[in-house]
Enzyme design. Structure first.
Site, PDB file in Angstrom:
ATOM      1  CE  LYS A  17      -0.918  -0.316   4.943  1.00 56.53           C
ATOM      2  NZ  LYS A  17       0.420   0.125   5.318  1.00 56.53           N
ATOM      3  NE  ARG A  92      -0.631   0.522  14.566  1.00 55.79           N
ATOM      4  CZ  ARG A  92       0.507  -0.003  14.132  1.00 55.79           C
ATOM      5  NH1 ARG A  92       1.448   0.795  13.683  1.00 55.79           N
ATOM      6  NH2 ARG A  92       0.700  -1.282  14.144  1.00 55.79           N
ATOM      7  NE  ARG A 126       8.957  -6.567   2.779  1.00 52.86           N
ATOM      8  CZ  ARG A 126       8.224  -5.793   3.577  1.00 52.86           C
ATOM      9  NH1 ARG A 126       8.576  -5.622   4.828  1.00 52.86           N
ATOM     10  NH2 ARG A 126       7.142  -5.211   3.114  1.00 52.86           N
ATOM     11  NE  ARG A 170      16.288  -4.153   7.489  1.00 54.56           N
ATOM     12  CZ  ARG A 170      15.800  -3.231   6.669  1.00 54.56           C
ATOM     13  NH1 ARG A 170      14.537  -3.258   6.306  1.00 54.56           N
ATOM     14  NH2 ARG A 170      16.576  -2.274   6.209  1.00 54.56           N
ATOM     15  NE  ARG A 181       6.333  -7.393  10.388  1.00 57.83           N
ATOM     16  CZ  ARG A 181       7.014  -7.296   9.241  1.00 57.83           C
ATOM     17  NH1 ARG A 181       7.964  -8.164   8.951  1.00 57.83           N
ATOM     18  NH2 ARG A 181       6.740  -6.340   8.408  1.00 57.83           N
TER      19      ARG A 181
END
Ligand code: ZN
Length: 229
Positions: A17, A92, A126, A170, A181
Site C-alpha cells: 500500500k 491503525r 524480503r 532482516r 506480525r
C-alpha cells in the site's frame, strides 16, 4: 473522484500500500501522509513534539495517540493537503479512528487485500543490502491469479546499487516473526475494517500482481492512463 480525495490506505504488511500511495498521490496532486514520516520529521527538526517523542522512545514506550493526532492535524492544515491526501497506515485501530473523526472526515478507505499465504511468501522473501539498504525479494509467486515475480539483483548475490555481497534477511522478516506480525495486524485491524464498513466508506481492492495492479487502481480512482508511472 474529484473532491473526494481524502483517503486512507489500509492493508497488511507486505501488501504494497505504501508503494501504491507514492505512485498514486503525485498523479492526484495530493500528499501521502504517514505517521512514521511525521515522527521522523519532528525528531529531525528537534521540535517540542520531537523531543517528547524521543523521550517516549528512549524509555521504550509507544508514542501516545494524542501526540500522533496532533502531528496529523498539523499536517492536514498545510496547503498541499487541502484538496485531499492519502493517509498511509493511520488510523491503525478503532480508538485512533474515533479520535481522527473529530479532526477530519475521510471520503474513502481503501482496504488492500492479499491472502495470508502470499503475504507470508512475500514478507519472508524480503532481502536487503546490509550496506546501503536497497531492497530485494526472492519470492516468486505464480499461483492462479496471483503473479508476483521476484526482485533479484542483476548479478547473483551482489547489490545493484553499491556492489556489496552482503544481501541479508532482516530478523523482522523471518517466517515465525512474519506470521506473528500478520496475526497482530489481523487482530488489530478487523474491528477497524468493520468500523469503516459500517460508515459505508470502505472499498476493498484485491491485490493480485503487485505494481502491475496500478492500472486497475488508477481506473478505480479515475486517473488517466497517459501519464508515466
Ligand atoms: Zn547495496
Amino acid at each position: 473522484m474529484a473532491g473526494r480525495l481524502r483517503m486512507m490506505f489500509l492493508g497488511p504488511p507486505g501488501v504494497g500500500k505504501g508503494t501504491y500511495a507514492t505512485r498514486i498521490a503525485p498523479k492526484l496532486n495530493i500528499p501521502t501522509i504517514s505517521t512514521g514520516d511525521l515522527v521522523r520529521a519532528e525528531i529531525k527538526q528537534n521540535t517540542e513534539l520531537g523531543k517528547k517523542i524521543k523521550d517516549y522512545s528512549s524509555q521504550g514506550k509507544l508514542v501516545p495517540d494524542e501526540i500522533i493526532l496532533t502531528m496529523v492535524r498539523q499536517r492536514l492544515q498545510q496547503t498541499d493537503a487541502q484538496k485531499g491526501y492519502i493517509l498511509d497506515g493511520f488510523p491503525r485501530n478503532v480508538s485512533q479512528a474515533i479520535e481522527f473523526d473529530k479532526i477530519a472526515t475521510l471520503d474513502t478507505v481503501f482496504n488492500f487485500e492479499l491472502p495470508d499465504w502470499v503475504l507470508v511468501e512475500k514478507l519472508s522473501g524480503r532481502r536487503v543490502c546490509d550496506s546501503c539498504g536497497t531492497g530485494y525479494n526472492i519470492a516468486d509467486i505464480k499461483n492462479g491469479e496471483y503473479v508476483m515475480p521476484p526482485l533479484l539483483p542483476k548479478v547473483d548475490s551482489t547489490c545493484d546499487k553499491c556492489g556489496s555481497d552482503k544481501i541479508i534477511q532482516r530478523a523482522d522478516d523471518t517466517l515465525e516473526v512474519v506470521k506473528h506480525r500478520l496475526q497482530v495486524y489481523t487482530d488489530e485491524t478487523e474491528p477497524l475494517i468493520k468500523y469503516y464498513a459500517d460508515k459505508g466508506i470502505l472499498k476493498s481492492f484485491h491485490v493480485k500482481k503487485g505494481l502491475a495492479d496500478l492500472p486497475r487502481i488508477n481506473a478505480m480512482l479515475g486517473i488517466q492512463e497517459d501519464s508515466k508511472l
